[in-house]
Write a protein that holds these residues in place. Structure first.
Motif, PDB file in Angstrom:
ATOM      1  N   PRO A  27      45.430  40.561  35.538  1.00 53.45           N
ATOM      2  CA  PRO A  27      43.964  39.820  35.980  1.00 53.45           C
ATOM      3  C   PRO A  27      42.760  39.729  34.854  1.00 53.45           C
ATOM      4  O   PRO A  27      43.749  39.679  33.767  1.00 53.45           O
ATOM      5  N   ARG A  28      41.689  39.353  35.248  1.00 50.29           N
ATOM      6  CA  ARG A  28      41.009  38.994  34.079  1.00 50.29           C
ATOM      7  C   ARG A  28      40.744  39.675  33.369  1.00 50.29           C
ATOM      8  O   ARG A  28      40.250  39.603  31.976  1.00 50.29           O
ATOM      9  N   ASN A  29      40.006  40.783  33.557  1.00 51.77           N
ATOM     10  CA  ASN A  29      40.272  42.151  32.870  1.00 51.77           C
ATOM     11  C   ASN A  29      41.167  43.649  32.383  1.00 51.77           C
ATOM     12  O   ASN A  29      41.314  43.557  33.346  1.00 51.77           O
ATOM     13  N   SER A  30      42.115  42.797  31.130  1.00 53.84           N
ATOM     14  CA  SER A  30      42.909  43.402  30.950  1.00 53.84           C
ATOM     15  C   SER A  30      43.157  45.719  30.923  1.00 53.84           C
ATOM     16  O   SER A  30      42.928  45.675  31.285  1.00 53.84           O
ATOM     17  N   MET A  31      41.538  45.541  30.386  1.00 54.35           N
ATOM     18  CA  MET A  31      41.392  46.832  30.430  1.00 54.35           C
ATOM     19  C   MET A  31      41.330  47.832  31.184  1.00 54.35           C
ATOM     20  O   MET A  31      40.786  49.368  31.123  1.00 54.35           O
ATOM     21  N   THR A  32      40.925  46.830  32.907  1.00 54.82           N
ATOM     22  CA  THR A  32      40.545  48.038  33.672  1.00 54.82           C
ATOM     23  C   THR A  32      42.280  46.967  35.050  1.00 54.82           C
ATOM     24  O   THR A  32      41.758  47.360  35.569  1.00 54.82           O
ATOM     25  N   ARG A  33      43.578  46.726  33.964  1.00 56.09           N
ATOM     26  CA  ARG A  33      44.297  46.206  35.325  1.00 56.09           C
ATOM     27  C   ARG A  33      44.979  47.523  36.018  1.00 56.09           C
ATOM     28  O   ARG A  33      44.691  47.098  36.817  1.00 56.09           O
ATOM     29  N   ASP A  34      44.590  48.623  35.658  1.00 55.07           N
ATOM     30  CA  ASP A  34      45.244  49.587  36.706  1.00 55.07           C
ATOM     31  C   ASP A  34      43.823  49.782  37.689  1.00 55.07           C
ATOM     32  O   ASP A  34      44.691  50.594  38.650  1.00 55.07           O
ATOM     33  N   ARG A  35      42.674  49.446  37.928  1.00 52.36           N
ATOM     34  CA  ARG A  35      42.597  49.652  38.662  1.00 52.36           C
ATOM     35  C   ARG A  35      41.995  48.376  40.219  1.00 52.36           C
ATOM     36  O   ARG A  35      41.606  48.710  41.094  1.00 52.36           O
ATOM     37  N   ALA A  82      33.253  45.463  46.244  1.00 48.81           N
ATOM     38  CA  ALA A  82      34.128  44.820  45.510  1.00 48.81           C
ATOM     39  C   ALA A  82      34.392  43.686  43.872  1.00 48.81           C
ATOM     40  O   ALA A  82      35.796  44.281  43.862  1.00 48.81           O
ATOM     41  N   ILE A  83      33.164  44.262  44.024  1.00 48.48           N
ATOM     42  CA  ILE A  83      33.045  43.699  42.627  1.00 48.48           C
ATOM     43  C   ILE A  83      34.009  45.776  41.108  1.00 48.48           C
ATOM     44  O   ILE A  83      34.386  45.269  40.189  1.00 48.48           O
ATOM     45  N   GLU A  84      33.753  46.200  41.798  1.00 45.34           N
ATOM     46  CA  GLU A  84      33.808  47.605  41.364  1.00 45.34           C
ATOM     47  C   GLU A  84      35.263  47.469  41.397  1.00 45.34           C
ATOM     48  O   GLU A  84      36.599  47.972  40.581  1.00 45.34           O
ATOM     49  N   ARG A  85      36.366  47.064  42.730  1.00 44.38           N
ATOM     50  CA  ARG A  85      37.059  47.300  42.762  1.00 44.38           C
ATOM     51  C   ARG A  85      38.281  45.726  41.696  1.00 44.38           C
ATOM     52  O   ARG A  85      39.317  46.438  41.037  1.00 44.38           O
ATOM     53  N   LEU A  86      37.134  45.433  41.364  1.00 45.55           N
ATOM     54  CA  LEU A  86      37.824  44.031  40.026  1.00 45.55           C
ATOM     55  C   LEU A  86      37.685  44.434  38.988  1.00 45.55           C
ATOM     56  O   LEU A  86      38.485  43.998  37.905  1.00 45.55           O
ATOM     57  N   GLY A  87      37.060  45.645  38.900  1.00 44.32           N
ATOM     58  CA  GLY A  87      37.123  46.752  37.001  1.00 44.32           C
ATOM     59  C   GLY A  87      35.919  45.564  35.963  1.00 44.32           C
ATOM     60  O   GLY A  87      36.119  45.944  35.196  1.00 44.32           O
ATOM     61  N   TRP A  88      35.278  45.144  37.456  1.00 46.30           N
ATOM     62  CA  TRP A  88      34.298  44.653  36.399  1.00 46.30           C
ATOM     63  C   TRP A  88      32.505  44.818  36.196  1.00 46.30           C
ATOM     64  O   TRP A  88      32.210  45.439  37.175  1.00 46.30           O
ATOM     65  N   THR A  89      32.663  46.293  35.247  1.00 50.18           N
ATOM     66  CA  THR A  89      31.393  47.532  34.898  1.00 50.18           C
ATOM     67  C   THR A  89      30.912  46.826  34.646  1.00 50.18           C
ATOM     68  O   THR A  89      29.343  47.718  35.274  1.00 50.18           O
ATOM     69  N   LEU A 113      27.794  26.747  29.634  1.00 49.86           N
ATOM     70  CA  LEU A 113      28.675  26.788  28.386  1.00 49.86           C
ATOM     71  C   LEU A 113      29.490  28.584  27.947  1.00 49.86           C
ATOM     72  O   LEU A 113      28.068  28.730  27.805  1.00 49.86           O
ATOM     73  N   ALA A 114      30.161  28.793  27.670  1.00 48.91           N
ATOM     74  CA  ALA A 114      30.597  29.701  28.044  1.00 48.91           C
ATOM     75  C   ALA A 114      32.220  30.138  27.376  1.00 48.91           C
ATOM     76  O   ALA A 114      33.441  29.251  27.517  1.00 48.91           O
ATOM     77  N   GLN A 115      32.175  30.672  26.184  1.00 52.48           N
ATOM     78  CA  GLN A 115      34.317  30.712  25.710  1.00 52.48           C
ATOM     79  C   GLN A 115      34.474  31.592  26.423  1.00 52.48           C
ATOM     80  O   GLN A 115      34.710  32.079  27.762  1.00 52.48           O
ATOM     81  N   THR A 116      36.044  31.421  26.753  1.00 50.86           N
ATOM     82  CA  THR A 116      37.231  31.798  27.537  1.00 50.86           C
ATOM     83  C   THR A 116      37.297  33.355  26.978  1.00 50.86           C
ATOM     84  O   THR A 116      37.200  33.542  26.360  1.00 50.86           O
ATOM     85  N   GLY A 117      37.249  33.473  28.478  1.00 48.31           N
ATOM     86  CA  GLY A 117      37.660  35.748  28.615  1.00 48.31           C
ATOM     87  C   GLY A 117      36.476  36.134  28.799  1.00 48.31           C
ATOM     88  O   GLY A 117      36.193  37.168  28.638  1.00 48.31           O
ATOM     89  N   THR A 118      34.386  35.391  29.413  1.00 50.23           N
ATOM     90  CA  THR A 118      34.066  35.609  28.693  1.00 50.23           C
ATOM     91  C   THR A 118      33.056  36.376  30.674  1.00 50.23           C
ATOM     92  O   THR A 118      32.389  36.711  30.053  1.00 50.23           O
ATOM     93  N   GLY A 119      34.045  36.009  31.526  1.00 53.57           N
ATOM     94  CA  GLY A 119      33.594  36.351  32.655  1.00 53.57           C
ATOM     95  C   GLY A 119      32.969  34.787  33.510  1.00 53.57           C
ATOM     96  O   GLY A 119      32.259  35.299  34.194  1.00 53.57           O
TER      97      GLY A 119
END
Length: 609
Positions: A27-35, A82-89, A113-119
């Motif tokens: 998943p995009r956000n590894s810190m909330t992968r379990d959610r 849905a945003i909460e289910r994705l783990g985007w706080t 323009l944004a770095q990789t992994g910034t949403g």
């Protein structure tokens, strides 16, 4: 081992797309992968992955306070669960700048323009889903991605966002079945996520209609250009400018603003508003360094570097498939558990490599740039460039896979003297001075390797098998006079003995034998231990029906199908030998009636008158 200088030796995205299939990404956000819930990805089949939530119950879901910050940016209320289910706080910098512009009544063309992994996926995914009407069966949104891995990742995110409103999402990419993709297009998806090569192929086959497109998204535009899709992307953009489609908006997202990206913007989206979120993002904590060694010593320098590292868990990048395969073989000969990713890998092999890498059963993966694009694995400690890439964008994307989520990462480049000029140009463009260091000495590498092995032996395990061995070792030490051996010593000896004598605990328990004398079997026509079959091969004594043990009797099938015997032979066969002279011997005439004569006595002769 030198890099081939010819561009034909370099693995391109188009070649990779034709030779390989996709594998599942983190998943995009590894810190909330379990959610994160499992979502269904429509790839032209009826199979769906069960989700852990019910869309009908979303009205009762309480939205966390940090997630409500998305609502302040103009996100609809129905999208917040849905945003909460994705783990985007909370919104990232690029999302906070882009969402108000794209969620307004009059969306506009943008270049973000944004770095990789910034949403970036959320920055365009949320307004893209909101602009879609699920009641129509026309394609309203099109997203272009450089690789199939990123294509599937983006499609899963969009599927989760649009699930409550039944917004269908279809991923089309090279290597997948045409039939399944045709069937998926017939269902009328609202959003199509595609790689440029497969999209042009479907357009040539007139398999999809883009006349109703309202939004065109170019995700990782700099990557698409660098991996060889520049002509394909320009063809698609020209298709939209030809007047064959209705009014649409173009959203271009990129990690860098290269000269090619700038030219593409000037040519196709002149009125786009540029949003640069790179300055507002904290630089990743990546220590960039390099080793300078002779060409023939690069592999040895890499081996020493990995051995000297405290806990190496990372990616090693090569420029060609051939170099990737050679380096994998060399590292395996050195005793490392290593796998590779390149365009010649099958789908099943690639999925297994990624599963082993994510679970850390394999801690080293050697990959080409194209094969590794779209991989999002958390906690990578090291990224090694086995030679610098020619393009700056490739270097940026390589090292961006470590140092995420506020953790420190290391990016090491192992260079030969002929790449010094390329290194200086890289430093000039990035404004970062890479730190040079010498390869570790053989003595220090050996000392660290032995130290790690000893510490590993001293560390006790908790498995049931280890506990059994540990108990036996402890008992043996006590029997030898060590009343209270240290846990470290017990652990070391346990692991040594378990590896030296692995079969000690594999013996099966013996069956207990009762002290009571076994009952003597009752048999006819023979002593103890005799078979219940007579020597003539007839059927069992006292048996009947269709039970036969002799192979020659099995040929006749059931009892009723057997040919009848005649005369004495039939009589002998029917009584199972009971009237025979024991064990199938024929009876003598003297035993036909009365007792048998005693031994040594002569039978009385008959007198004839």
């Amino acid at each position: 081992m030198s890099h081939p200088s010819s561009p034909s030796h370099v693995e391109t995205a188009a070649e990779f797309e034709g030779n390989s299939d996709s594998f599942e990404l983190n998943p995009r956000n590894s810190m909330t992968r379990d959610r994160r819930e499992k979502v269904s990805l429509d790839v032209g089949s009826d199979d769906e992955i069960d989700a852990d939530f019910d869309p009908a119950d979303d009205s009762d879901v309480e939205v966390a306070e940090p997630v409500s910050a998305f609502g302040k940016l103009g996100v609809s209320e129905w999208l917040l669960p849905a945003i909460e289910r994705l783990g985007w706080t909370a919104p990232t910098e690029v999302q906070a700048k882009v969402l108000p512009l794209l969620l307004g009544e009059e969306p506009r063309d943008i270049v973000a323009l944004a770095q990789t992994g910034t949403g970036k996926t959320g920055a365009f995914g949320i307004p893209l889903v909101e602009r879609c009407d699920s009641k129509t069966r026309q394609i309203q949104g099109l997203v272009l991605c450089p690789t199939r891995e990123l294509c599937m990742q983006v499609a899963k995110v969009l599927e989760t966002l649009g699930r409550d409103r039944r917004v269908r999402v279809l991923a089309v990419y090279g290597g997948d079945s045409y039939r399944r993709q045709f069937e998926g297009l017939e269902r009328g998806p609202a959003i199509v996520v595609a790689t440029p090569g497969r999209l042009i192929d479907l357009l040539d086959r007139k398999a999809l209609d883009l006349s109703a497109i309202r939004t065109l998204v170019l995700d990782e535009a700099d990557e698409m250009i660098s991996v060889g899709f520049r002509e394909a992307v320009e063809t698609i953009l020209g298709h939209f400018q030809s007047g064959e489609t209705k009014s649409h908006k173009t959203w271009l997202f990129s990690a860098t603003m290269s000269a090619d990206v700038k030219r593409m913007q000037t040519r196709f989206i002149r009125d786009a508003e540029t949003i640069d979120a790179r300055r507002d993002v904290e630089r990743p904590k990546i220590r960039q360094e390099y080793m300078l060694v002779f060409e023939e010593q690069r592999t040895e320098a890499l081996v020493r570097y990995v051995l000297a590292a405290e806990d190496f868990y990372g990616l090693i990048f090569c420029r060609t498939k051939a170099e990737t395969q050679q380096l994998e073989e060399q590292l395996k000969r050195e005793g490392f558990t290593v796998e590779s990713l390149h365009g010649d890998r099958s789908q099943r092999e690639r999925e297994k490599v990624m599963a082993d890498f994510k679970s850390k059963r394999v801690k080293i993966v050697v990959a080409t740039d194209v094969a590794a694009r779209g991989i999002d694995v958390s906690n990578i400690t090291h990224v090694v460039n086995f030679g610098l890439p020619v393009e700056l964008e490739s270097y940026v994307h390589r090292i961006g896979r470590t140092g995420r989520a506020g953790k420190e990462g290391v990016a090491c480049s192992i260079l030969s003297p002929k790449q010094v000029g390329l290194l200086r140009r890289l430093e000039q463009k990035t404004g970062i001075k890479l730190q040079q260091f010498k390869p570790p000495s053989a003595e220090s590498v050996v000392a660290r390797a032995i130290g790690r092995e000893i510490l590993g032996l001293m560390r006790a395990e908790t498995t049931e098998d280890f506990v059994r061995w540990e108990g036996a070792v402890r008992e043996a030490l006590r029997g030898g006079g060590m009343a209270s051996p240290s846990p470290e010593l017990v652990s070391v000896l346990t692991k040594v003995m378990r590896e030296k004598r692995p079969a000690l605990f594999e013996r099966q328990p013996l069956r207990e034998l009762s002290e009571d004398r076994p009952q003597r079997p009752q048999q006819r026509g023979g002593g103890f231990g005799r078979s219940s079959f007579n020597r003539g091969g007839d059927r069992p004594r006292g048996g009947g029906g269709a039970q036969y043990s002799s192979p020659q009797k099995k040929r006749f099938g059931p009892q009723t199908d057997r040919p009848e015997r005649k005369g004495a032979e039939a009589s002998s066969g029917r009584d199972g030998g009971r009237n025979s002279g024991g064990y199938g011997r024929p009876k003598s005439k003297s035993s036909s009636g009365g007792p048998r004569p005693k031994s040594g006595s002569r039978p009385h002769s008959r007198s004839h008158s």
